[in-house]
Design a protein around this motif. Structure first.
Motif, short mmCIF file in Angstrom:
data_model
loop_
_atom_site.label_atom_id
_atom_site.label_comp_id
_atom_site.label_asym_id
_atom_site.label_seq_id
_atom_site.Cartn_x
_atom_site.Cartn_y
_atom_site.Cartn_z
N VAL A 184 -8.23 6.00 0.76
CA VAL A 184 -9.30 5.29 1.47
C VAL A 184 -10.68 5.52 0.84
O VAL A 184 -11.45 4.57 0.68
CB VAL A 184 -9.29 5.66 2.96
CG1 VAL A 184 -10.48 5.03 3.68
CG2 VAL A 184 -8.00 5.20 3.60
N GLU A 225 -7.91 -4.48 -5.99
CA GLU A 225 -6.60 -4.60 -5.37
C GLU A 225 -5.73 -3.38 -5.66
O GLU A 225 -5.07 -2.83 -4.77
CB GLU A 225 -5.88 -5.86 -5.88
CG GLU A 225 -6.47 -7.17 -5.41
CD GLU A 225 -5.75 -8.35 -6.05
OE1 GLU A 225 -6.41 -9.36 -6.30
OE2 GLU A 225 -4.54 -8.23 -6.32
N LEU A 241 -11.17 2.91 7.18
CA LEU A 241 -12.33 2.46 6.39
C LEU A 241 -13.63 2.64 7.18
O LEU A 241 -14.63 3.13 6.65
CB LEU A 241 -12.17 0.99 5.98
CG LEU A 241 -11.42 0.71 4.69
CD1 LEU A 241 -11.22 -0.79 4.50
CD2 LEU A 241 -12.17 1.29 3.49
N LEU A 293 -5.92 -0.97 8.08
CA LEU A 293 -6.91 -0.33 7.21
C LEU A 293 -8.28 -0.21 7.88
O LEU A 293 -9.13 0.54 7.42
CB LEU A 293 -7.06 -1.10 5.90
CG LEU A 293 -6.07 -0.83 4.78
CD1 LEU A 293 -6.36 -1.70 3.58
CD2 LEU A 293 -6.10 0.64 4.39
N ILE A 304 -6.77 -0.36 -3.70
CA ILE A 304 -6.35 -0.45 -2.30
C ILE A 304 -4.86 -0.17 -2.17
O ILE A 304 -4.41 0.53 -1.25
CB ILE A 304 -6.70 -1.85 -1.75
CG1 ILE A 304 -8.23 -2.00 -1.67
CG2 ILE A 304 -6.08 -2.06 -0.36
CD1 ILE A 304 -8.70 -3.39 -1.32
N ILE A 358 0.85 -1.19 0.00
CA ILE A 358 0.00 0.00 0.00
C ILE A 358 0.89 1.24 0.00
O ILE A 358 1.73 1.41 0.89
CB ILE A 358 -0.93 0.00 1.22
CG1 ILE A 358 -1.79 -1.27 1.20
CG2 ILE A 358 -1.81 1.23 1.24
CD1 ILE A 358 -2.67 -1.43 2.40
N LEU A 403 -6.95 -7.94 3.97
CA LEU A 403 -6.25 -6.66 3.99
C LEU A 403 -5.49 -6.49 5.30
O LEU A 403 -5.78 -7.17 6.30
CB LEU A 403 -7.26 -5.51 3.83
CG LEU A 403 -8.25 -5.63 2.67
CD1 LEU A 403 -9.29 -4.51 2.75
CD2 LEU A 403 -7.51 -5.56 1.34
N MET A 421 -10.91 3.32 -2.05
CA MET A 421 -11.00 1.92 -1.62
C MET A 421 -12.45 1.53 -1.38
O MET A 421 -12.95 0.53 -1.89
CB MET A 421 -10.21 1.70 -0.32
CG MET A 421 -8.73 1.76 -0.40
SD MET A 421 -8.04 1.39 1.23
CE MET A 421 -6.38 2.06 1.07
#
Length: 768
Positions: free
Chosen positions: A383, A375, A435, A431, A378, A337, A427, A386
């Motif tokens: 965010v 993917e 999220l 995260l 991410i 990431i 993940l 995502m």
């Protein structure tokens, strides 16, 4: 001369089509398969035989058959049940001829008479000649429509009853009261006029409103005007409201006739003899029998699916196992990431407010249709993108729920597709806070509150569709878990037929939902489609002439013309409290999202017994189990049986993908088990089984879901068992003896039609 099915009447053929053409129509409509049509045509040569086979095998309903004839003959379809049929119109066709040719007159406008035929396959030159003779002799135009045998039976029974009824007393001035006399027996009273007095008031005081020439002027027929209680209620009405009441004397028979009208479901387009608030009726668009009509084009048929490949012998399926993930789950490591802003809650906090920003397709700038695309989003570390990518991918794949679950060392993203929950991505755990915070911002929840569950909603556009996301957060040991329920507002409501309600069960349900009062109870576990079934029922019965009010938690779909209420238990507005308020809103039909406690159960029962139709749900394993469950809640058994119309139990099974369906051979033991389960139905259905191989359209051989049902009506013997507090098993056994088709049997019939698999049906109907 008028034209039937593309052939002029009076031609050499006795029927307006050749044998088998109606089967072709049913195939084109997708009601039966080509193989079924060929098998039936090979064994049965006459139309009555073909119709009997189609209906007795539950391949189609009587309504399906009638609608197919309507398409083939280029005629409209109509229902007669619920219409107000009068003797003066019915007598246009003598009773003996109506009975012989299954043909009735049901309406008249000016010099045009509307006729309905219940057996269009038997329409021969002789019956057509009779119609032409009537048309010529009486100088009237006759228009024909197709209806079902059940509707014809209803019309003939009404015809016979009216013929045998004693003649009404003449209109006169009643010397004892000095009021003009009115006979209501042959009057069409508009439902909105009748409902100006609640049914309970009309029954108690034996008086009804039969006309309202002006909003503040009511014409009331009274059986006993000298009754002190009747005088008192009339004085009360005059004193409390700016009303002018004109009274008429009537008799017991007239009042009873008017009370029966409360029970009738208003027919679409039905006309009343008194319609002060409605526009003049529009002329019907029914083809004329006297003049050749403009051909009515049939609806564009659905192109039938291509026949499955030649049956292949495959390895017998293994015993039922929990569904496996359809693909290997990818794990994204922290180092992949890019952004460092995802640590903690530091993240872009701009909200998606306007419709432009809520369009996730535009926001992302690309279509997310593959897990690999998600993917990459991410790994980019943004965010908001995502979350937007997760939502868009879930909508594209047809998921009903998105689960974001924190564990000891990882965060798992899962989608529920066709009822089965499967992992999508694994993940990094770090995260989770950003999220969840992003979800809370969009759902307008408290970002700094992580100790208690919270609920909210988000409206977005994803994959070109309007989506309503119901958000729920829950504190867990390793952080907050979030579940986003996906409601596709652009998909529209599902009909009973699309849900999988067919055959005898469909007829039983329709008979009970048109009753003016009682409880229609849908049962099953969470996620079995109970609310969807109630919405489908509301589509059938909600008309402008009835007041429909719902109590829901939450309101999942908005229905035009229905008053929908969202309960708020935190402020004391629950189902029981809401139901008390609804009863003061003059409802005809009430939908209560769920019976959760004794108070709600008591209010539902009370509402049904005081003249309201109540639709509601209850969590039980089968239909029979609902009755002891209500007794255990504290409801008296005799009240339950008096209030209950029908109990529906249901499950959802996955449908085989049509694009990769193949025929398979099952082990003899499984085939014998299927035969044993269907033995008491006495249905001759070929033992053919199918499965999906898996393709780009479905991945795992399944695409979509359909319901399997059982319908329990309260008969005398079942009522005795309930009153004696018999267990659910005894009630179930009695219902099966009386002909109830179980969920397992309904599911296996759908298996033999190639809709689902044996493993799938057994999976959802296994009993402890």
């Amino acid at each position: 001369m008028a034209i039937f099915g593309g052939q002029k009447r009076g031609s050499s053929s006795a029927l307006p089509f050749k044998l088998g053409n109606i089967l072709d129509v049913l195939v084109l409509q997708g009601q039966i398969s080509q193989d079924e049509a060929m098998a039936i045509a090979a064994k049965h040569k006459s139309s009555p035989e073909i119709e009997e086979v189609l209906v007795s095998r539950k391949l189609i309903t009587q309504e399906d058959l009638a609608k197919a004839y309507a398409v083939f003959l280029g005629l409209p379809f109509t229902h007669l049940v619920g219409k107000h049929l009068t003797l003066d119109i019915l007598k246009i066709i003598p009773f003996q001829l109506s009975q012989k040719y299954k043909l009735v007159a049901y309406d008249k406008q000016s010099n045009k008479v509307f006729l309905a035929i219940g057996e269009p396959a038997k329409l021969k030159r002789s019956s057509e000649g009779i119609l032409h003779k009537f048309s010529k002799d009486k100088k009237i135009e006759m228009d024909l429509a197709v209806t079902t045998q059940q509707d014809i039976d209803y019309a003939l029974a009404t015809y016979k009853r009216l013929l045998e009824a004693p003649p009404p007393p003449p209109v006169s001035l009643k010397p004892s009261t000095g009021l003009p006399y009115i006979d209501l027996k042959d009057m069409k009273i508009a439902q909105d006029i009748l409902n100006k007095f609640p049914k309970e008031v009309a029954e108690k005081y034996r008086m009804v409103v039969f006309a309202a020439p002006r909003p503040n002027l009511l014409k009331i027929a009274v059986e006993n005007p000298d009754n002190p209680e009747t005088k008192k209620i009339l004085e009360f009405l005059r004193s409390k409201q700016p009303l002018s009441l004109t009274l008429y004397q009537t008799d017991k028979g007239s009042i009873n006739h008017a009370l029966l009208l409360y029970q009738q479901k208003p027919a679409v387009g039905a006309k009343s003899a008194i319609q002060p608030f409605s526009s003049p009726p529009q002329p019907a668009t029914v083809p004329s029998l006297g003049v050749a009509p403009k051909p009515v084009p049939p609806p564009k048929p659905q192109i039938p699916k291509t026949a499955p490949p030649k049956p292949q012998l495959v390895k017998p399926p293994a015993p039922i196992k929990p569904p496996q993930p359809k693909q290997e789950v990818t794990q994204i490591a922290e180092g992949e990431i890019q952004s460092s802003e995802i640590v903690g809650v530091a993240m872009p906090t701009e909200d998606i407010t306007g419709m432009e920003e809520r369009n996730l397709d535009n926001y992302l700038g690309q279509k997310v249709t593959q897990v690999s695309q998600l993917e990459q989003l991410i790994k980019n570390g943004n965010v908001p993108q995502m979350l937007a990518g997760m939502i868009v991918l879930a909508v594209y794949e047809g998921a009903s729920d998105i689960h974001i679950e924190p564990h000891r060392e990882k965060l798992t993203l899962r989608f529920r597709i066709d009822g089965i929950l499967g992992d999508v991505l694994i993940l990094p755990l770090k995260l989770s806070p950003p999220l969840i915070s992003r979800i809370k911002i969009l759902a307008k929840l408290k970002i700094d509150e992580s100790r208690v569950p919270q609920d909210g909603r988000i409206d977005v556009i994803a994959s070109g569709r309007e989506i309503d996301l119901r958000v729920s957060t829950l504190p867990t040991v390793f952080g907050e878990k979030a579940v986003l329920r996906i409601l596709d507002k652009s998909s529209g409501l599902i009909s009973l037929e699309q849900l999988g309600v067919t055959g005898k069960g469909y007829d039983q349900l329709m008979e009970n939902i048109v009753k003016p009062y009682g409880v229609v109870l849908s049962t099953g576990p969470t996620g079995s489609g109970k609310s969807t079934t109630l919405y489908a029922i509301l589509q059938k019965i909600a008309t402008p002439k009835v007041n429909v009010v719902t109590l829901e938690d939450p309101v999942e779909y908005q229905i035009e013309g229905v008053n929908q209420c969202q309960i708020k238990p935190r402020i004391g507005f629950g189902f029981a409290q809401g139901l008390r308020s609804i009863l003061r809103q003059d409802p005809n039909i009430i939908m209560v999202g769920e019976i959760r406690d004794r108070e709600t159960a008591e209010m539902v029962t009370h509402s049904a017994l005081t003249g309201h139709l109540v639709l509601t749900t209850l969590h039980t394993n089968d239909a029979a189990g609902a009755l002891p469950r209500l007794i255990n809640m504290g409801i008296e058994p005799f009240l339950i049986t008096s209030a209950m119309n029908i109990i529906i139990a249901q499950r959802l099974v996955r449908k085989i993908c049509d694009k990769c369906k193949i025929e398979v051979k099952l082990p003899p033991a499984v085939v014998e088990k299927v035969k044993k389960e269907l033995a008491n139905l006495k249905i001759d259905v070929p033992m053919r089984f199918y499965k999906g191989r898996g393709c780009d359209a479905c991945k795992d051989g399944f695409k979509g879901r359909i319901g399997i049902f059982e319908f329990l009506e309260i008969t005398d013997k079942i009522e005795d068992l309930v009153v004696s507090r018999a267990p659910a098993n005894s009630i179930r056994q009695q219902a099966v003896q009386e002909g109830m088709m179980t969920m397992l049997q309904d599911g296996l019939l759908k298996v033999l039609k190639g809709i689902s698999t044996v493993d799938e049906v057994f999976r959802v109907t296994q009993r402890d």
